[in-house]
Design a protein around this motif. Structure first.
Motif, PDB file in Angstrom:
ATOM      1  N   ARG B 286      95.485  50.476 128.352  1.00 36.07           N
ATOM      2  CA  ARG B 286      95.074  49.094 128.646  1.00 36.07           C
ATOM      3  C   ARG B 286      96.142  48.387 129.470  1.00 36.07           C
ATOM      4  NH1 ARG B 286      91.310  51.089 126.543  1.00 36.07           N
ATOM      5  NH2 ARG B 286      91.294  51.733 128.713  1.00 36.07           N
ATOM      6  N   ALA B 287      97.409  48.668 129.114  1.00 35.51           N
ATOM      7  CA  ALA B 287      98.503  48.036 129.858  1.00 35.51           C
ATOM      8  C   ALA B 287      98.395  48.387 131.339  1.00 35.51           C
ATOM      9  CB  ALA B 287      99.841  48.487 129.298  1.00 35.51           C
ATOM     10  N   PHE B 288      98.087  49.665 131.622  1.00 36.79           N
ATOM     11  CA  PHE B 288      97.966  50.066 133.025  1.00 36.79           C
ATOM     12  C   PHE B 288      96.848  49.305 133.714  1.00 36.79           C
ATOM     13  CE2 PHE B 288      95.753  52.618 136.204  1.00 36.79           C
ATOM     14  CZ  PHE B 288      96.768  52.753 137.139  1.00 36.79           C
ATOM     15  N   GLU B 289      95.684  49.198 133.022  1.00 36.90           N
ATOM     16  CA  GLU B 289      94.545  48.518 133.654  1.00 36.90           C
ATOM     17  C   GLU B 289      94.862  47.056 133.941  1.00 36.90           C
ATOM     18  OE1 GLU B 289      90.956  49.176 131.420  1.00 36.90           O
ATOM     19  OE2 GLU B 289      90.717  51.188 132.268  1.00 36.90           O
ATOM     20  N   ASN B 290      95.772  46.479 133.161  1.00 38.97           N
ATOM     21  CA  ASN B 290      96.114  45.079 133.382  1.00 38.97           C
ATOM     22  C   ASN B 290      97.348  44.925 134.264  1.00 38.97           C
ATOM     23  OD1 ASN B 290      93.962  44.081 131.834  1.00 38.97           O
ATOM     24  ND2 ASN B 290      95.085  44.582 129.974  1.00 38.97           N
ATOM     25  N   GLY B 291      97.710  46.012 134.945  1.00 40.98           N
ATOM     26  CA  GLY B 291      98.804  45.900 135.907  1.00 40.98           C
ATOM     27  C   GLY B 291     100.178  46.136 135.327  1.00 40.98           C
ATOM     28  N   GLY B 292     100.249  46.611 134.086  1.00 42.61           N
ATOM     29  CA  GLY B 292     101.546  46.855 133.456  1.00 42.61           C
ATOM     30  C   GLY B 292     102.155  48.168 133.911  1.00 42.61           C
ATOM     31  N   LYS B 293     103.363  48.466 133.425  1.00 42.28           N
ATOM     32  CA  LYS B 293     104.086  49.647 133.888  1.00 42.28           C
ATOM     33  C   LYS B 293     104.044  50.751 132.844  1.00 42.28           C
ATOM     34  CE  LYS B 293     106.817  48.341 137.670  1.00 42.28           C
ATOM     35  NZ  LYS B 293     105.919  49.031 138.579  1.00 42.28           N
ATOM     36  N   ALA B 294     102.889  50.976 132.239  1.00 48.53           N
ATOM     37  CA  ALA B 294     102.782  52.066 131.267  1.00 48.53           C
ATOM     38  C   ALA B 294     101.514  52.840 131.545  1.00 48.53           C
ATOM     39  CB  ALA B 294     102.769  51.499 129.849  1.00 48.53           C
ATOM     40  N   PHE B 295     101.475  54.057 131.040  1.00 51.32           N
ATOM     41  CA  PHE B 295     100.286  54.890 131.191  1.00 51.32           C
ATOM     42  C   PHE B 295     100.307  55.910 130.064  1.00 51.32           C
ATOM     43  CE2 PHE B 295      97.342  57.877 133.164  1.00 51.32           C
ATOM     44  CZ  PHE B 295      96.432  56.994 133.696  1.00 51.32           C
ATOM     45  N   ALA B 296      99.126  56.260 129.556  1.00 51.66           N
ATOM     46  CA  ALA B 296      99.085  57.260 128.496  1.00 51.66           C
ATOM     47  C   ALA B 296      99.617  58.577 129.041  1.00 51.66           C
ATOM     48  CB  ALA B 296      97.653  57.425 128.006  1.00 51.66           C
ATOM     49  N   ALA B 297     100.647  59.130 128.375  1.00 48.85           N
ATOM     50  CA  ALA B 297     101.307  60.327 128.897  1.00 48.85           C
ATOM     51  C   ALA B 297     101.411  61.379 127.792  1.00 48.85           C
ATOM     52  CB  ALA B 297     102.697  59.957 129.412  1.00 48.85           C
ATOM     53  N   PRO B 298     101.625  62.651 128.148  1.00 44.35           N
ATOM     54  CA  PRO B 298     101.628  63.714 127.146  1.00 44.35           C
ATOM     55  C   PRO B 298     102.718  63.523 126.094  1.00 44.35           C
ATOM     56  CG  PRO B 298     101.464  64.640 129.345  1.00 44.35           C
ATOM     57  CD  PRO B 298     101.724  63.185 129.510  1.00 44.35           C
ATOM     58  N   ASN B 299     102.373  63.897 124.878  1.00 47.89           N
ATOM     59  CA  ASN B 299     103.340  63.894 123.782  1.00 47.89           C
ATOM     60  C   ASN B 299     104.307  65.060 123.997  1.00 47.89           C
ATOM     61  OD1 ASN B 299     104.491  64.570 121.170  1.00 47.89           O
ATOM     62  ND2 ASN B 299     103.053  63.036 120.371  1.00 47.89           N
TER      63      ASN B 299
END
Lengths: 618, 367, 282
Positions: B286-299
């Motif tokens: 969600r952060a990415f969609e709102n322009g934030g600097k995070a993205f779901a990444a591999p564990n």
């Protein structure tokens, strides 16, 4: 007369000359508009074809780095969009524009200026799409542009905006020209031409026009929703706001499947005109052909979810859509059998139009059969989104569509230009295209079943896709070369090809009863027909059920002045204004958008005030 | 006229033969993604249905193309023919016949289709009575596999025991993807709003290639994965390794890497302390969609147990890891790490060669 | 027979008639409008479909039962719009009998009803945004509702402009005497509003109850159209003048088709969007 004509508004003097460049720009003559459509479509074909060849080069070897992933995505998006919206649809419109009035025995279409507007809007939309290349970033989400990949966070550039707005403009142009064709066919048939005596090509244009006016609105609305998402912050296809990307897929394919028939039916119509002429027999089962086309068109709206078997709509929906899809094979089969039966017992001369038409029947059959293969959902789950599908629809749209269109070009080129194309070069063109096509697309069936997905810009060596991909690339260049022969053939014909005369093919329909190229007013005297082969009846009165009426009236009237619709500036001005408005919207430059929109409204009024027929000075 | 093109015919036969040989050479049982060599009941049923339709199609093809070619060759116009041929406008009996005939052929296809749809609707019973459940999550451009009952989260490589029924749910955290393991089962699309379900069974141990089959952006071609089918014993050992708490970093280079992993903001997107908490990945998405600097990444807790990384196209070793860390675009164009992480976007924070070596040492110690 | 007649016809007349001839006898523009309305059905169909998909997706915003609990205003809007279909018919009837003044009046009343509708819709949107705090960004329910009704509102607006344009094209035509509006439309309009029959100058007072006008109108609808005069007796000028008159009636008829369509669509929207939400749920 001056007492009842509306005054012309003083902004622009009405164009009076039909000569030169301005004559072409302001023309409202359906034949000229048809030529404009055709030439423009062939130019866009170069764009779409070049994209295809670059893609084939990139895929020729594993781990190739000729183009980047982003460029490759843009290439296949442009290839798909250009071929569908800027080549096949407009070239079909080109034939329809040129031939409808001639085949119906009319002087023009019902709304000549609307017709011009359709063309100029199409040109505007096409240029707008290509403008995206120059302004950094072509659309890159595929011709289907599945949401939510097209939403701002995932496609931040202007490419998708260009795609949306050019499709809206092209859609509006298609709806307008289809409405025009519908009214023309309903209202402008010459005397004696009942619906069941119309040439089969006219029937197909009629059916396709209905498909267009019913399917285009659905994509238009889907695009409006996407525009709202991208410009106004709504969440129609945005999961985080409760939006459902599957809705886009439904809306797209409710449009997209009829669209497939919109692309393929007109070439079927051309082939249905060509095969009887070169077999010297009437079309076998005319009524069945008409009914089959109608049935295909209606079913076209009931099968869209077979593009979505992997979406997870559930077993009941999949069972229904599988059954409906299989049913499409029945009328399609009827058509193929009827074409073969037309050849059967005839006297076949394999001139180049006939070769292409027979190529159509042979290759389209393969595309139809592979279509049945993925009408079965469990089998389709292994095929969808692989090169098997790419092979299938190229057998339908290239093996079918393109071969049919090429047949149409070789067949009607003499009527359009007055000069023949070289038959020998035409045959060479056919065989190169036939071989190149099969070498390119036949292996794709196997690459696909071997697990090569679509829309990948590269693949690794361990996949074992390399050999067949190299073969496909070689084939694609053979195919590309075959078009150079067409270009050379046309050039040679313009340089002094053999004069065609009225009826070079010994054909059946009305357009061959007049000079080549036809005079501006088409017919000196509006003809009267008694069967679906009016010219045949004239040439063989002994065989006609009802001998054609003697042209006594012609002698009585002699040659008289025929009043034709006058040229107009407004179509091209309105199309320009709409295109400028779209550019303003893309860059959120609202003053430009507003001014252009104001221009559209002003133009609309000027248009309404301008009479269709110019005042004659007496 | 027929004779003029006679020399072309042998040429055509040669071409067609060459094409056929190449096509057959292009398909072999070693092809990692071939649908012709299924390794599980789901794919096998799909292949059987395909083959039924295929042979029927071949028959139709031969009849139709044969009739067309025969008609064209038999009814060529001769020079002496000036009379019109018989003007046949149609034949109702014939036309009805070739309307009904396809219906019969289609019925032969339709009935097995219905049976297979029905059969594949529900997963077959598991021998132990309890199927393995996997939550598959699609991300741009990697696959996450969660085993909710086992408390395991991994990426890129999905481990399953041979002979057991594997049921999975499919969900996307961003755009639409499609989950496909050609040798085990056909495609199931992966959506952000709708949770789809699927199943497969692997007959024999092996590594099966999987891929995303729906265009999902720049690195769509690199969004691959592997299904590792193992014996029950090997699978149990793998579970034990994955459930182990993260090992402390060995002293030296790896320990420095552990510090860097925290200070260079890697932890904004990558979890390295066991399974991701509830909703952590979703909040990154969600952060990415709102322009934030995070993205779901591999564990990355047990990163080194995975033989491949970066969409399963790169073998896990020091060299490839260093190349990846130097510039992730080397392997996956447009990937979110290069786009968002400050070590790539901010020249001042760029990773030095030493820092990369430390991070590589740390990552390789995550097993 | 017609062919024989054509042979003896003045060539100029024959040419004029050839221009106007259609295979079905229906004018091109009317067929065009019917086909266009068919296409429009798909536009509205797709929008209504999208609304149905999203009607319960209200996210954090108000849900549809809440928003549409008070449907008084929208019922009035629907009533006025339906009423305008009736005035449209009256306008067409006036045009058919060549009564330009009444045609003008009825078309303007129709346009006025449309204006009332648009104004009310504007007010409705205003309250949604300010009272219910519902904008297209709030939820998919709100966005699909606003796009659907906004698209319909745009059609009504276009219809108003078109109606006024049809009136202006006739009234501003050079052949029209330019009487000030206070002497032409205003008295007529006032007489309709007040119910007092308008008195012409020099006209003797004669009771003209409105119900009789209505019955006369109904009777006219069932009367067969006057048979066309035999073609041979026409001069080109007469034919063209008659054709122009027919074209003007056609202008009204076509805008009428469009207007009725927009009204019918509103009936569907009113039912699907408002009534279903106000009735069901809670």
């Amino acid at each position: 007369m001056a007492t009842i004509a509306y005054p012309i508004p003083g902004i622009l003097r009405r164009p009076t000359s039909t000569a030169g460049v301005w004559g072409w720009i302001t023309t409202v003559d359906a034949k000229r508009i048809g030529v404009l459509y055709g030439v423009t479509a062939l130019i866009f074909l170069i764009s779409g074809g070049a994209a295809a060849l670059v893609m084939r080069l990139q895929l020729a070897a594993p781990d190739n780095t000729l183009v980047s992933a982003g460029t490759y995505n843009a290439l296949f998006t442009m290839h798909g969009t250009v071929m569908v919206f800027l080549f096949i649809m407009p070239i079909n419109a080109a034939f329809a524009n040129f031939l409808l009035p001639l085949m119906l025995g009319a002087r023009d279409v019902a709304f000549p200026r609307l017709n011009a507007l359709s063309y100029w809007l199409f040109l505007g939309g096409g240029l707008l799409l290509h403008l995206s290349f120059l302004t950094g970033g072509a659309p890159d989400a595929g011709w289907f542009s599945y949401a939510n990949l097209t939403e701002k966070p995932y496609s931040p550039g202007h490419g998708i905006d260009y795609w949306i707005l050019s499709l809206q403009i092209l859609g509006a142009a298609s709806i307008m020209s289809s409405l025009n064709f519908i009214v023309t066919i309903i209202n402008m048939r010459c005397k004696g031409m009942s619906f069941m005596r119309m040439p089969i090509f006219v029937w197909i244009v009629f059916i396709v026009s209905f498909l267009l006016i019913f399917s285009m609105p659905v994509i238009a609305i889907a695009l409006v929703l996407l525009t709202a998402d991208r410009f106004a912050g709504s969440h129609f296809f945005f999961a985080s706001g409760g939006g459902d990307p599957i809705l886009w897929q439904h809306l797209f394919w409710i449009f997209g499947h009829p669209e497939v028939y919109i692309l393929i039916l007109p070439p079927m119509g051309m082939v249905s005109e060509i095969i009887p002429v070169f077999s010297r027999k009437p079309l076998f089962g005319y009524r069945a052909m008409v009914l089959a086309s109608v049935f295909i068109a209606i079913t076209g709206f009931a099968v869209w979810s077979h593009h979505m078997f992997s979406v997870g709509l559930g077993p009941i929906a999949n069972t229904y859509f599988a059954t409906a899809t299989m049913l499409v094979a029945v009328p399609t089969g009827v058509k193929i059998f009827n074409w073969i039966a037309t050849v059967w017992g005839g006297q076949v001369s394999l001139k180049s139009p006939m070769l292409f038409a027979l190529g159509f029947v042979g290759l389209f059959t393969i595309g139809g059969i592979s279509g049945v293969m993925h009408s079965s959902p469990p089998s389709d789950l292994q095929q969808t989104d692989t090169y098997f599908i790419v092979a299938h629809f190229h057998y339908v749209l290239f093996g079918g569509g393109m071969f049919g269109i090429m047949g149409g070009i070789y067949y009607w080129f003499p009527k359009i230009t007055g000069r023949m194309l070289s038959d020998g070069l035409g045959k060479l063109h056919f065989w190169l295209m036939f071989i190149g096509f099969n070498v390119t697309f036949f292996p794709m069936h196997f690459v696909g079943l071997n697990g090569m997905p679509r829309r990948i810009y590269t693949y690794t060596e361990d996949m074992n896709f390399g050999a067949l991909n190299m073969l496909e690339t070689v084939g694609s260049f053979i195919m590309g070369a075959s078009f150079l022969i067409l270009a050379y053939n046309m050039w040679k014909s313009f340089q002094g090809g053999e004069k065609a005369g009225n009826d070079p093919w010994d054909a059946n329909t009305l357009e061959w009863s007049i000079a080549s190229p036809p005079p501006e007013h088409n017919f000196d005297e509006i003809p009267e027909v008694r069967s679906e082969r009016p010219l045949f009846d004239q040439k063989h009165p002994e065989l006609a059920h009802h001998p054609p009426a003697a042209h006594a009236a012609a002698a009585h009237h002699g040659h008289r002045h025929i009043h034709l619709p006058a040229p107009s500036y407004w179509p091209v001005i309105m199309a320009a204004a709409v295109t400028i408005a779209a550019i303003g919207l893309i860059y959120k430059n609202y003053p430009v958008f507003g001014i252009a929109l104001g221009m559209v409204i002003v133009t609309l009024y000027a248009w309404v005030k301008e009479p269709v027929f110019a005042e004659t000075k007496e | 006229m027929g004779l003029r093109y006679a020399p072309l015919r042998p040429l055509l036969f040669v071409l067609a033969g060459a094409l056929l040989i190449l096509v057959i050479a292009g398909c072999s049982s070693t092809d990692p993604q071939s649908t012709f060599y299924p390794k599980g009941p789901a794919a096998r049923d799909q292949l059987n249905l395909f083959l039924l339709i295929f042979w029927l199609a071949v028959a139709v093809f031969v009849v139709v193309e044969g009739a067309l070619l025969y008609a064209v060759i038999r009814f060529r116009r001769r020079k002496d023919q000036t009379e019109l041929p018989k003007q046949v406008h149609g034949n109702n009996k014939l036309e009805i016949a070739w309307t009904i005939l396809p219906v019969i052929v289609l019925a032969v296809i339709a009935i097995p289709t219905y049976i297979t749809i029905h059969k594949q609707k529900d997963p077959p019973p598991d021998p132990t009575g309890k199927p393995i459940m996997v939550d598959v999550v699609g991300h741009q451009w990697w696959w996450e596999f969660k085993y909710p009952e086992l408390g395991i989260v991994t990426a890129t490589e999905m481990h399953i025991p041979v002979g057991r029924t594997v049921t999975f749910t499919l969900f996307s955290d961003d755009v639409v993807h499609s989950f496909w393991v050609p040798k085990l089962a056909g495609k199931t699309d992966v959506f952000p709003l709708q949770v789809n379900e699927g199943w497969f069974v692997a007959d024999e141990p092996g590594t099966y290639f999987g891929l995303c089959a729906e265009l999902c952006g720049l690195s769509h071609a690199q969004m691959r994965f592997k299904v590792v089918a193992q014996t029950q014993a090997d699978f149990d050992a793998w579970i034990a390794a994955q459930k182990a708490p993260p090992a402390p970093a060995p002293a030296g280079l790896a320990a420095r890497g552990a510090t860097l992993f925290a200070t260079k903001e890697c932890v904004l997107c990558h979890t390295n302390t066991g399974p991701d908490g509830e909703g952590v990945q979703a909040s990154r998405a969600r952060a990415f969609e709102n322009g934030g600097k995070a993205f779901a990444a591999p564990n990355l807790t047990h990163f080194a147990t995975r033989k491949t990384f970066a969409g399963s196209i790169v073998d896990t070793n020091g060299e490839s890891l260093a190349k990846w860390l130097l510039n992730p675009d080397n392997y996956k164009p447009g990937n979110r790490m290069a786009q968002l992480a400050s070590v790539y976007t901010d020249p001042a924070k760029q990773l030095t060669r030493d820092e990369i070596d430390a991070l590589v040492a740390y990552l390789l110690s995550r097993n | 027979m017609a062919q024989q007649a054509a042979q003896h016809m003045d060539p100029a007349l024959a040419e004029a008639m050839e221009h106007d001839h259609t295979s079905t006898g229906q004018p091109h523009r009317k067929v065009l409008m019917w086909a266009f309305l068919g296409s429009e059905c798909m536009f509205f169909g797709a929008l209504i479909g999208a609304f149905l998909v999203y009607q319960n997706s209200h996210a954090a915003g108000p849900d549809r039962h809440e928003v549409f609990s008070k449907i008084f205003l929208v019922s009035i809007m629907a009533f006025v719009l339906l009423l305008s279909s009736f005035t449209m018919v009256l306008g067409l009837a006036a045009a058919r009998r060549g009564d330009q003044k009444m045609m003008t009046v009825w078309l303007l009343v129709t346009a006025f009803c449309g204006l009332f509708f648009i104004g009310s819709q504007g007010y409705e949107f205003y309250t949604f945004v300010n009272t219910d705090h519902m904008t297209p960004r709030t939820s998919n329910f709100a966005a699909s509702f606003m796009i659907l009704t906004g698209f319909h509102g745009a059609h009504v607006t276009g219809g108003i402009i078109w109606l006024v344009s049809v009136v202006l094209l006739v009234r501003l035509h050079p052949s029209q005497k330019k009487l000030p509006i206070t002497k032409t439309m205003l008295p007529k309009f006032l007489s309709i509003l007040s119910g007092i029959p308008q008195r012409q100058e020099g006209e003797t007072l004669e009771p003209r109850p409105r119900h009789r006008r209505f019955t006369a109108f109904v009777r006219r609808q069932f009367q067969a159209p006057a048979p066309a005069a035999p073609v041979t007796s026409l001069s080109v000028e007469e034919y063209k003048a008659r054709h122009l008159a027919e074209e003007r009636i056609l202008n009204v008829e076509i805008v009428g088709l469009y207007w009725h369509f927009v009204d019918i669509v509103w009936v569907v929207i009113f039912t699907v969007v408002y009534l279903f939400s106000a009735g069901a749920g809670k």
